[in-house]
Design a protein around this motif. Structure first.
Motif, short mmCIF file in Angstrom:
data_model
loop_
_atom_site.label_atom_id
_atom_site.label_comp_id
_atom_site.label_asym_id
_atom_site.label_seq_id
_atom_site.Cartn_x
_atom_site.Cartn_y
_atom_site.Cartn_z
N ALA A 1 0.83 -1.21 0.00
CA ALA A 1 0.00 0.00 0.00
C ALA A 1 0.87 1.26 0.00
O ALA A 1 0.55 2.25 -0.67
N GLU A 2 1.98 1.21 0.72
CA GLU A 2 2.90 2.35 0.75
C GLU A 2 3.51 2.59 -0.63
O GLU A 2 3.59 3.72 -1.10
N ASP B 1 9.30 -0.86 -8.21
CA ASP B 1 9.24 -1.91 -7.19
C ASP B 1 7.91 -2.65 -7.21
O ASP B 1 7.85 -3.83 -6.88
N LEU B 2 6.83 -1.97 -7.59
CA LEU B 2 5.53 -2.62 -7.72
C LEU B 2 5.48 -3.54 -8.93
O LEU B 2 4.92 -4.64 -8.89
N ILE B 3 6.06 -3.09 -10.03
CA ILE B 3 5.95 -3.83 -11.30
C ILE B 3 6.93 -5.00 -11.38
O ILE B 3 6.59 -6.05 -11.93
N GLY C 1 -5.42 -2.08 -3.20
CA GLY C 1 -4.07 -2.51 -2.84
C GLY C 1 -3.46 -3.41 -3.88
O GLY C 1 -3.77 -3.32 -5.06
N GLY C 2 -2.59 -4.31 -3.44
CA GLY C 2 -1.84 -5.17 -4.35
C GLY C 2 -2.71 -6.07 -5.18
O GLY C 2 -2.50 -6.25 -6.38
N ALA D 1 1.69 6.51 -6.90
CA ALA D 1 0.59 7.38 -7.33
C ALA D 1 0.98 8.85 -7.20
O ALA D 1 0.49 9.70 -7.96
N ALA D 2 1.89 9.15 -6.26
CA ALA D 2 2.38 10.52 -6.06
C ALA D 2 3.51 10.87 -7.03
O ALA D 2 4.05 11.97 -6.98
#
Length: 191
Positions: free
Chosen positions: A5-6, A21-23, A65-66, A12-13
Motif C-alpha cells: 500500500a505504501e 518496485d511494484l511492477i 491494494g496489491g 501514485a504521487a
C-alpha cells in the motif's frame, strides 16, 4: 500501512522507483500472459509494457491494494493483447509454442512427464492460435493463468454466463482440433 500500500501511494504521487518496485515482481506474469494471448514473446513484452504505462497513468484510481493492482494489470494486459491480435489479424502469427513448451517441460517432475507437458503445450499453442482474440484471451486467463471464469469475464467485460458457455465450447473445439492434428494426444486431454 503495509509495504504494498505504501508503494502504491508513493507511485501514485509520482515516485518512479516505487512504481518499478511494484511492477518488478509482476512483470514475468504480465509478459507471459500477453505472450500467450498474442502468440509472440516479443510482442507480449510490448503489450505488457503498454499495460504498465497505463497503470502508471491511472495508479491513483486503482483500488484494492496489491490484489486490486494485480487484477487491474491483468485486465489491462489481456485487453491490450486482444487489441493487438485484432490489429494484426491479416499478419501471420509467430510461433511461440516452443518457448512455452520448454517452460512446461522444465516444470515437470520427471523426463516422461516433461516430454508430455512440452508436447501438449506446443500442441495447445498451435490449435488455439487461430481462435478469435477474445476467446483466446478467455482461454489463456482461465486455463493457463488460473483465473476463475467470473474473474476472466470481468476482466474482458463479458457476462460470466457468456464466459462459462464460451469455455465449454472452447474445450470441445480444442479437444477436437487436438485429436485431428495430433492423434497421439487425443487420450491425454481432459474434455
Amino acid at each position: 500501512m503495509d509495504r504494498e500500500a505504501e508503494l502504491i501511494a508513493r507511485a501514485a504521487a509520482g515516485d518512479r522507483g516505487a512504481f518499478d518496485d511494484l511492477i518488478a515482481p509482476r512483470w514475468p506474469r504480465l509478459a507471459r500472459l500477453a505472450a500467450r494471448i498474442v502468440g509472440s514473446a516479443a510482442e507480449g513484452q510490448d503489450v505488457a509494457q503498454q499495460a504498465c504505462l497505463r497503470a502508471w497513468r491511472a495508479l491513483g484510481g486503482i483500488d484494492g491494494g496489491g490484489d486490486g493492482l494485480d487484477r487491474w494489470l491483468a485486465r489491462a494486459t489481456a485487453n491490450l493483447a486482444v487489441d493487438a491480435l485484432r490489429r494484426r489479424k491479416a499478419r501471420p502469427e509467430e510461433p511461440a509454442g516452443e518457448e512455452f513448451a520448454a517452460r512446461a517441460a522444465a516444470a515437470a517432475p520427471d523426463p516422461e512427464q516433461a516430454a508430455l507437458a512440452a508436447e501438449l503445450e506446443a500442441a495447445l499453442q498451435r490449435v488455439a492460435g487461430d481462435l478469435p482474440p477474445r476467446q483466446k484471451a478467455l482461454f489463456v486467463l482461465t486455463r493457463v493463468e488460473g483465473y476463475s471464469a467470473a474473474d476472466a469475464a470481468a476482466m474482458l467485460g463479458i457476462a460470466p454466463s457468456t464466459a462459462r458457455n464460451t469455455l465449454f465450447q472452447l474445450r470441445a473445439t480444442l479437444a477436437r482440433r487436438l485429436g485431428e492434428h495430433f492423434p497421439g494426444l487425443g487420450g491425454k486431454i481432459r474434455r
